[in-house]
Design a protein around this motif. Structure first.
Motif, PDB file in Angstrom:
ATOM      1  N   UNK A  57       0.844  -1.201   0.000  1.00  0.00           N
ATOM      2  CA  UNK A  57       0.000   0.000   0.000  1.00  0.00           C
ATOM      3  C   UNK A  57       0.878   1.249   0.000  1.00  0.00           C
ATOM      4  N   UNK A  58       1.909   1.263   0.815  1.00  0.00           N
ATOM      5  CA  UNK A  58       2.820   2.407   0.856  1.00  0.00           C
ATOM      6  C   UNK A  58       3.492   2.613  -0.492  1.00  0.00           C
ATOM      7  N   UNK A  59       3.831   1.532  -1.168  1.00  0.00           N
ATOM      8  CA  UNK A  59       4.453   1.623  -2.493  1.00  0.00           C
ATOM      9  C   UNK A  59       3.477   2.187  -3.514  1.00  0.00           C
ATOM     10  N   UNK A  60       2.196   1.756  -3.439  1.00  0.00           N
ATOM     11  CA  UNK A  60       1.194   2.246  -4.387  1.00  0.00           C
ATOM     12  C   UNK A  60       0.849   3.706  -4.157  1.00  0.00           C
ATOM     13  N   UNK A  61       1.004   4.179  -2.943  1.00  0.00           N
ATOM     14  CA  UNK A  61       0.788   5.589  -2.664  1.00  0.00           C
ATOM     15  C   UNK A  61      -0.617   5.938  -2.217  1.00  0.00           C
ATOM     16  N   UNK A  64      -4.286   4.583  -3.651  1.00  0.00           N
ATOM     17  CA  UNK A  64      -4.529   3.142  -3.799  1.00  0.00           C
ATOM     18  C   UNK A  64      -5.993   2.799  -3.572  1.00  0.00           C
ATOM     19  N   UNK A  65      -6.418   1.653  -4.134  1.00  0.00           N
ATOM     20  CA  UNK A  65      -7.787   1.171  -3.974  1.00  0.00           C
ATOM     21  C   UNK A  65      -7.785   0.037  -2.950  1.00  0.00           C
ATOM     22  N   UNK A  66      -8.416   0.219  -1.781  1.00  0.00           N
ATOM     23  CA  UNK A  66      -8.389  -0.810  -0.737  1.00  0.00           C
ATOM     24  C   UNK A  66      -8.960  -2.154  -1.183  1.00  0.00           C
ATOM     25  N   UNK A  67      -9.937  -2.128  -2.087  1.00  0.00           N
ATOM     26  CA  UNK A  67     -10.590  -3.371  -2.521  1.00  0.00           C
ATOM     27  C   UNK A  67      -9.619  -4.323  -3.215  1.00  0.00           C
ATOM     28  N   UNK A  92      -7.567  16.414   3.679  1.00  0.00           N
ATOM     29  CA  UNK A  92      -7.649  15.874   2.318  1.00  0.00           C
ATOM     30  C   UNK A  92      -6.352  15.192   1.900  1.00  0.00           C
ATOM     31  N   UNK A  93      -5.286  15.438   2.610  1.00  0.00           N
ATOM     32  CA  UNK A  93      -3.991  14.875   2.229  1.00  0.00           C
ATOM     33  C   UNK A  93      -3.494  13.789   3.181  1.00  0.00           C
ATOM     34  N   UNK A  94      -4.380  13.326   4.083  1.00  0.00           N
ATOM     35  CA  UNK A  94      -3.979  12.299   5.049  1.00  0.00           C
ATOM     36  C   UNK A  94      -5.132  11.333   5.283  1.00  0.00           C
ATOM     37  N   UNK A  95      -4.847  10.034   5.263  1.00  0.00           N
ATOM     38  CA  UNK A  95      -5.874   9.052   5.594  1.00  0.00           C
ATOM     39  C   UNK A  95      -5.275   7.933   6.431  1.00  0.00           C
ATOM     40  N   UNK A 115      -2.177  -0.559  11.655  1.00  0.00           N
ATOM     41  CA  UNK A 115      -2.731   0.744  11.283  1.00  0.00           C
ATOM     42  C   UNK A 115      -1.581   1.709  11.012  1.00  0.00           C
ATOM     43  N   UNK A 116      -1.735   2.514   9.969  1.00  0.00           N
ATOM     44  CA  UNK A 116      -0.754   3.547   9.680  1.00  0.00           C
ATOM     45  C   UNK A 116      -1.485   4.731   9.056  1.00  0.00           C
ATOM     46  N   UNK A 117      -0.778   5.825   8.889  1.00  0.00           N
ATOM     47  CA  UNK A 117      -1.317   6.990   8.211  1.00  0.00           C
ATOM     48  C   UNK A 117      -0.544   7.182   6.929  1.00  0.00           C
ATOM     49  N   UNK A 118      -1.294   7.500   5.871  1.00  0.00           N
ATOM     50  CA  UNK A 118      -0.700   7.679   4.555  1.00  0.00           C
ATOM     51  C   UNK A 118      -1.052   9.071   4.050  1.00  0.00           C
ATOM     52  N   UNK A 119      -0.064   9.819   3.644  1.00  0.00           N
ATOM     53  CA  UNK A 119      -0.287  11.170   3.166  1.00  0.00           C
ATOM     54  C   UNK A 119       0.082  11.307   1.701  1.00  0.00           C
ATOM     55  N   UNK A 120      -0.546  12.264   1.046  1.00  0.00           N
ATOM     56  CA  UNK A 120      -0.184  12.557  -0.332  1.00  0.00           C
ATOM     57  C   UNK A 120       0.912  13.613  -0.309  1.00  0.00           C
TER      58      UNK A 120
END
Length: 121
Positions: A57-61, A64-67, A92-95, A115-120
Motif C-alpha cells: 500500500x505504501x508503495x502504491x501511494x 490506492x484502492x483498498x478493494x 484531504x492529504x492524510x488518511x 494501522x498507519x497513516x498515509x499522506x499525499x
C-alpha cells in the motif's frame, strides 16, 4: 527359613500408577506446548501478511484502492482473510489505513491489525 527378595504386587501396581500419572502430565504438557507453538506460528504468518500488504500500500501511494488488497491467502494449510480499509482523518492529504488479517483457530476467530497513516506528497 529363606529370605525372599523382590517386590510385592502392591509395590508394582503403585509404581506403575505413579509412572502413569507422571507420563500423563508430561503428555498434556507436550500437547499444550505444541498447540502454543502452532498458535504462535499462525500469529507470525498473519503479522507477515499484514506487513506485506501495508508495504505494498505504501508503495502504491495515496491513491490506492483498498478493494484490490482484500481477499484470502493460504499459508501452512491455514486460510487467512485480509481486509483493508481507510478512514478519513479530516485532512484531504492524510488518511488512516487499516489492514486486518483474521483466521480460525480452535473454533475462535483470531485477528492481527496494523494501522498507519498515509499522506499525499
Amino acid at each position: 527359613m529363606r529370605e525372599e527378595r523382590g517386590f510385592t504386587l502392591v509395590e508394582v501396581v503403585l509404581a506403575i500408577a505413579i509412572i502413569g500419572y507422571i507420563s500423563l502430565g508430561l503428555g498434556l504438557f507436550y500437547l499444550r506446548l505444541a498447540m502454543s507453538v502452532k498458535a504462535a506460528e499462525f500469529r507470525t504468518l498473519a503479522q507477515n501478511i499484514a506487513q506485506d500488504k501495508m508495504e505494498r500500500i505504501k508503495t502504491d501511494g495515496f491513491g490506492f484502492d483498498p478493494a484490490t488488497y482484500n481477499g484470502t491467502e493460504t499459508l501452512s494449510g491455514k486460510v487467512f482473510t485480509v481486509s483493508v480499509s481507510t478512514t478519513a482523518t479530516g485532512s484531504a492529504t492524510l488518511k488512516e489505513v487499516n489492514v486486518l488479517v483474521s483466521w480460525q483457530e480452535r473454533n475462535r476467530t483470531r485477528e492481527v491489525q496494523l494501522t498507519t497513516y498515509l499522506g499525499s506528497y
